[in-house]
Motif scaffolding. Structure first.
Motif, PDB file in Angstrom:
ATOM      1  N   ALA A 129       0.645  -0.769   0.098  1.00 40.50           N
ATOM      2  CA  ALA A 129      -0.494  -0.024  -0.233  1.00 40.50           C
ATOM      3  C   ALA A 129       0.859   1.282   0.193  1.00 40.50           C
ATOM      4  O   ALA A 129       1.873   1.030  -0.071  1.00 40.50           O
ATOM      5  N   GLY A 130      -0.125   2.852  -0.837  1.00 41.15           N
ATOM      6  CA  GLY A 130       1.092   3.657  -0.517  1.00 41.15           C
ATOM      7  C   GLY A 130       0.922   3.812  -2.182  1.00 41.15           C
ATOM      8  O   GLY A 130       0.693   3.791  -2.349  1.00 41.15           O
ATOM      9  N   PRO A 131       1.464   5.148  -1.547  1.00 40.02           N
ATOM     10  CA  PRO A 131       1.515   6.438  -2.758  1.00 40.02           C
ATOM     11  C   PRO A 131       2.886   5.849  -3.435  1.00 40.02           C
ATOM     12  O   PRO A 131       3.112   6.472  -4.760  1.00 40.02           O
ATOM     13  N   GLU A 132       3.776   5.705  -3.214  1.00 43.16           N
ATOM     14  CA  GLU A 132       4.821   5.332  -4.516  1.00 43.16           C
ATOM     15  C   GLU A 132       4.441   4.995  -5.218  1.00 43.16           C
ATOM     16  O   GLU A 132       3.689   3.639  -5.358  1.00 43.16           O
ATOM     17  N   PRO A 133       5.814   4.145  -5.528  1.00 44.32           N
ATOM     18  CA  PRO A 133       5.605   3.864  -7.139  1.00 44.32           C
ATOM     19  C   PRO A 133       4.996   2.396  -7.126  1.00 44.32           C
ATOM     20  O   PRO A 133       5.789   1.740  -6.518  1.00 44.32           O
ATOM     21  N   GLY A 134       4.654   1.740  -8.294  1.00 42.93           N
ATOM     22  CA  GLY A 134       4.580   0.866  -8.207  1.00 42.93           C
ATOM     23  C   GLY A 134       5.538  -0.458  -7.618  1.00 42.93           C
ATOM     24  O   GLY A 134       5.633  -1.299  -6.762  1.00 42.93           O
ATOM     25  N   LEU A 135       6.513  -0.115  -8.444  1.00 44.72           N
ATOM     26  CA  LEU A 135       8.321  -0.779  -8.367  1.00 44.72           C
ATOM     27  C   LEU A 135       8.020  -0.918  -6.884  1.00 44.72           C
ATOM     28  O   LEU A 135       9.112  -1.711  -6.658  1.00 44.72           O
ATOM     29  N   VAL A 136       8.554   0.224  -6.577  1.00 49.82           N
ATOM     30  CA  VAL A 136       8.639   0.107  -4.723  1.00 49.82           C
ATOM     31  C   VAL A 136       8.095  -0.494  -3.809  1.00 49.82           C
ATOM     32  O   VAL A 136       8.308  -1.048  -3.470  1.00 49.82           O
ATOM     33  N   ARG A 137       6.943  -0.515  -4.089  1.00 45.22           N
ATOM     34  CA  ARG A 137       5.770  -1.258  -3.177  1.00 45.22           C
ATOM     35  C   ARG A 137       6.302  -2.234  -3.261  1.00 45.22           C
ATOM     36  O   ARG A 137       6.245  -3.273  -2.522  1.00 45.22           O
ATOM     37  N   VAL A 138       6.288  -2.829  -5.178  1.00 44.53           N
ATOM     38  CA  VAL A 138       6.871  -4.596  -5.116  1.00 44.53           C
ATOM     39  C   VAL A 138       8.141  -4.767  -4.417  1.00 44.53           C
ATOM     40  O   VAL A 138       8.642  -5.748  -3.637  1.00 44.53           O
ATOM     41  N   ARG A 139       9.625  -3.873  -4.710  1.00 48.09           N
ATOM     42  CA  ARG A 139      10.511  -4.556  -4.065  1.00 48.09           C
ATOM     43  C   ARG A 139      10.201  -3.997  -2.575  1.00 48.09           C
ATOM     44  O   ARG A 139      10.980  -5.350  -1.576  1.00 48.09           O
ATOM     45  N   ARG A 140       9.659  -3.265  -1.519  1.00 49.67           N
ATOM     46  CA  ARG A 140       9.732  -3.510   0.324  1.00 49.67           C
ATOM     47  C   ARG A 140       8.451  -4.868   0.064  1.00 49.67           C
ATOM     48  O   ARG A 140       8.945  -5.829   1.124  1.00 49.67           O
ATOM     49  N   TYR A 141       7.860  -5.544  -0.852  1.00 51.80           N
ATOM     50  CA  TYR A 141       7.193  -7.279  -0.591  1.00 51.80           C
ATOM     51  C   TYR A 141       8.467  -7.870  -0.390  1.00 51.80           C
ATOM     52  O   TYR A 141       8.405  -8.559   0.646  1.00 51.80           O
ATOM     53  N   LEU A 142       8.382  -7.411  -1.859  1.00 49.75           N
ATOM     54  CA  LEU A 142       9.807  -9.096  -1.904  1.00 49.75           C
ATOM     55  C   LEU A 142      10.680  -9.015  -0.804  1.00 49.75           C
ATOM     56  O   LEU A 142      11.470  -9.986  -0.552  1.00 49.75           O
ATOM     57  N   LEU A 143      11.140  -7.714  -0.395  1.00 48.51           N
ATOM     58  CA  LEU A 143      12.800  -7.892   0.202  1.00 48.51           C
ATOM     59  C   LEU A 143      12.198  -7.282   1.473  1.00 48.51           C
ATOM     60  O   LEU A 143      13.577  -6.995   2.474  1.00 48.51           O
ATOM     61  N   ALA A 144      10.714  -7.913   1.974  1.00 49.30           N
ATOM     62  CA  ALA A 144      10.490  -7.196   2.998  1.00 49.30           C
ATOM     63  C   ALA A 144      11.987  -8.742   4.150  1.00 49.30           C
ATOM     64  O   ALA A 144      11.564  -9.429   3.372  1.00 49.30           O
ATOM     65  N   GLU A 145      11.492  -7.723   5.195  1.00 47.69           N
ATOM     66  CA  GLU A 145      12.774  -9.038   6.681  1.00 47.69           C
ATOM     67  C   GLU A 145      11.695  -9.818   6.832  1.00 47.69           C
ATOM     68  O   GLU A 145      10.607  -9.817   7.266  1.00 47.69           O
ATOM     69  N   ARG A 146      12.107 -11.038   6.487  1.00 44.63           N
ATOM     70  CA  ARG A 146      11.096 -12.471   7.303  1.00 44.63           C
ATOM     71  C   ARG A 146      11.927 -13.438   8.097  1.00 44.63           C
ATOM     72  O   ARG A 146      13.048 -13.162   6.774  1.00 44.63           O
ATOM     73  N   ASP A 147      11.606 -14.016   8.869  1.00 43.74           N
ATOM     74  CA  ASP A 147      11.415 -15.098   9.288  1.00 43.74           C
ATOM     75  C   ASP A 147      12.071 -16.339   8.642  1.00 43.74           C
ATOM     76  O   ASP A 147      10.985 -17.680   8.650  1.00 43.74           O
ATOM     77  N   ALA A 148      12.817 -16.323   7.438  1.00 42.90           N
ATOM     78  CA  ALA A 148      13.130 -17.655   6.413  1.00 42.90           C
ATOM     79  C   ALA A 148      12.404 -18.815   7.442  1.00 42.90           C
ATOM     80  O   ALA A 148      12.109 -19.654   6.892  1.00 42.90           O
ATOM     81  N   LEU A 149      13.694 -19.032   8.311  1.00 42.21           N
ATOM     82  CA  LEU A 149      13.963 -20.781   9.499  1.00 42.21           C
ATOM     83  C   LEU A 149      12.480 -20.061   9.858  1.00 42.21           C
ATOM     84  O   LEU A 149      12.218 -21.926   9.992  1.00 42.21           O
ATOM     85  N   ALA A 150      11.761 -19.350  10.150  1.00 39.94           N
ATOM     86  CA  ALA A 150      10.374 -20.018  10.823  1.00 39.94           C
ATOM     87  C   ALA A 150       9.361 -20.742  10.361  1.00 39.94           C
ATOM     88  O   ALA A 150       8.179 -20.884  10.182  1.00 39.94           O
ATOM     89  N   GLY A 151       9.701 -20.324   8.789  1.00 38.87           N
ATOM     90  CA  GLY A 151       8.359 -20.282   7.689  1.00 38.87           C
ATOM     91  C   GLY A 151       7.453 -19.683   7.743  1.00 38.87           C
ATOM     92  O   GLY A 151       7.079 -19.062   8.558  1.00 38.87           O
ATOM     93  N   CYS A 152       6.630 -19.901   6.773  1.00 37.74           N
ATOM     94  CA  CYS A 152       5.150 -18.739   5.881  1.00 37.74           C
ATOM     95  C   CYS A 152       4.621 -19.635   7.514  1.00 37.74           C
ATOM     96  O   CYS A 152       3.918 -20.803   7.697  1.00 37.74           O
ATOM     97  N   LYS A 153       3.887 -18.078   8.343  1.00 40.38           N
ATOM     98  CA  LYS A 153       2.219 -19.019   8.899  1.00 40.38           C
ATOM     99  C   LYS A 153       1.275 -19.926   8.367  1.00 40.38           C
ATOM    100  O   LYS A 153       0.508 -20.394   8.737  1.00 40.38           O
ATOM    101  N   ILE A 154       1.875 -19.546   7.228  1.00 43.32           N
ATOM    102  CA  ILE A 154       0.248 -20.682   6.398  1.00 43.32           C
ATOM    103  C   ILE A 154       0.410 -21.299   4.924  1.00 43.32           C
ATOM    104  O   ILE A 154      -0.186 -22.852   4.977  1.00 43.32           O
ATOM    105  N   GLY A 155       1.891 -21.038   4.746  1.00 40.23           N
ATOM    106  CA  GLY A 155       2.760 -21.867   3.557  1.00 40.23           C
ATOM    107  C   GLY A 155       2.800 -23.589   3.570  1.00 40.23           C
ATOM    108  O   GLY A 155       2.292 -23.982   3.342  1.00 40.23           O
ATOM    109  N   GLY A 156       2.828 -24.060   4.586  1.00 37.92           N
ATOM    110  CA  GLY A 156       3.503 -25.249   5.137  1.00 37.92           C
ATOM    111  C   GLY A 156       2.562 -26.105   5.232  1.00 37.92           C
ATOM    112  O   GLY A 156       2.379 -26.920   4.962  1.00 37.92           O
ATOM    113  N   LEU A 157       1.242 -25.140   5.591  1.00 37.94           N
ATOM    114  CA  LEU A 157       0.044 -26.076   5.771  1.00 37.94           C
ATOM    115  C   LEU A 157      -1.225 -26.728   4.569  1.00 37.94           C
ATOM    116  O   LEU A 157      -1.375 -27.674   4.193  1.00 37.94           O
ATOM    117  N   ALA A 158       0.083 -26.293   3.529  1.00 42.53           N
ATOM    118  CA  ALA A 158      -0.682 -26.665   1.884  1.00 42.53           C
ATOM    119  C   ALA A 158      -0.579 -28.034   2.043  1.00 42.53           C
ATOM    120  O   ALA A 158      -0.719 -28.309   0.440  1.00 42.53           O
TER     121      ALA A 158
END
Length: 189
Positions: free
Chosen positions: A71-100
């Motif tokens: 979300a936000g007024p920034e250009p679309g590519l900035v928002r996509v970058r923020r999503y893709l490169l967000a800090e995540r606890d990779a070793l903890a895993g996704c809260k829902i992905g593993g349930l699939a």
């Protein structure tokens, strides 16, 4: 919502994230939450009732995190970058992905639907940001925004799996960075 119901959902969401739906028992949730059996079964007559509420809570958290990044007024590519490169606890895993991968979740529409809905919502948010970026000429135009959004969600989910399997949290960020670079038609790689 009552305090005991909230505690049960929060505790169930955490345990299901850590151990999976099938491996999480009502007894574990009661012990970890400090809520007694009578109260548990008053709020959740069956394990699937708690599972549905806990999985929905984790799914909401995924969507809310994506909304915050995209979300936000920034250009679309900035928002996509923020999503893709967000800090995540990779070793903890996704809260829902593993349930699939959990057969009990796959076999119960009440359990799998919030997961599918969350990934659909995240993809829609990404698609909107990517479409904005395409209109600005900042993202390659030879793929649809929907296709790139599906790729981005898949890269993040796959990044969790590979990072956990190899015990290397940096692999998720590496995959997300490469996906971001592939979006840009002007990237000099």
């Amino acid at each position: 919502m009552s305090d005991s119901r909230t505690k049960l959902i929060e505790t169930g969401a955490e345990l299901i994230w850590q151990f999976g739906y099938t491996a999480t028992s009502p007894r574990q949730v009661m012990a970890a939450s400090g809520v007694g059996q009578g109260s548990f079964y008053h709020h959740f007559p069956a394990k699937t009732d708690l599972g549905a509420a806990a999985i929905a809570a984790n799914a909401r958290a995924i969507v809310e995190a994506a909304e915050a990044a995209l979300a936000g007024p920034e250009p679309g590519l900035v928002r996509v970058r923020r999503y893709l490169l967000a800090e995540r606890d990779a070793l903890a895993g996704c809260k829902i992905g593993g349930l699939a991968y959990d057969r009990a979740v796959l076999d119960d529409p009440r359990l799998i639907e919030p997961i599918g809905d969350a990934f659909r919502q995240v993809a829609e948010l990404l698609e909107s940001a990517l479409r904005d970026a395409q209109e600005a000429g900042a993202v390659r135009a030879d793929l649809s925004a929907a296709e790139m959004a599906t790729m981005a969600v898949s890269v993040v989910q796959g990044g969790y799996i590979v990072a956990r399997a190899r015990s290397d949290a940096g692999l998720l960020r590496q995959a997300a960075s490469a996906a971001y670079a592939l979006l840009d038609p002007n990237d000099g790689r």
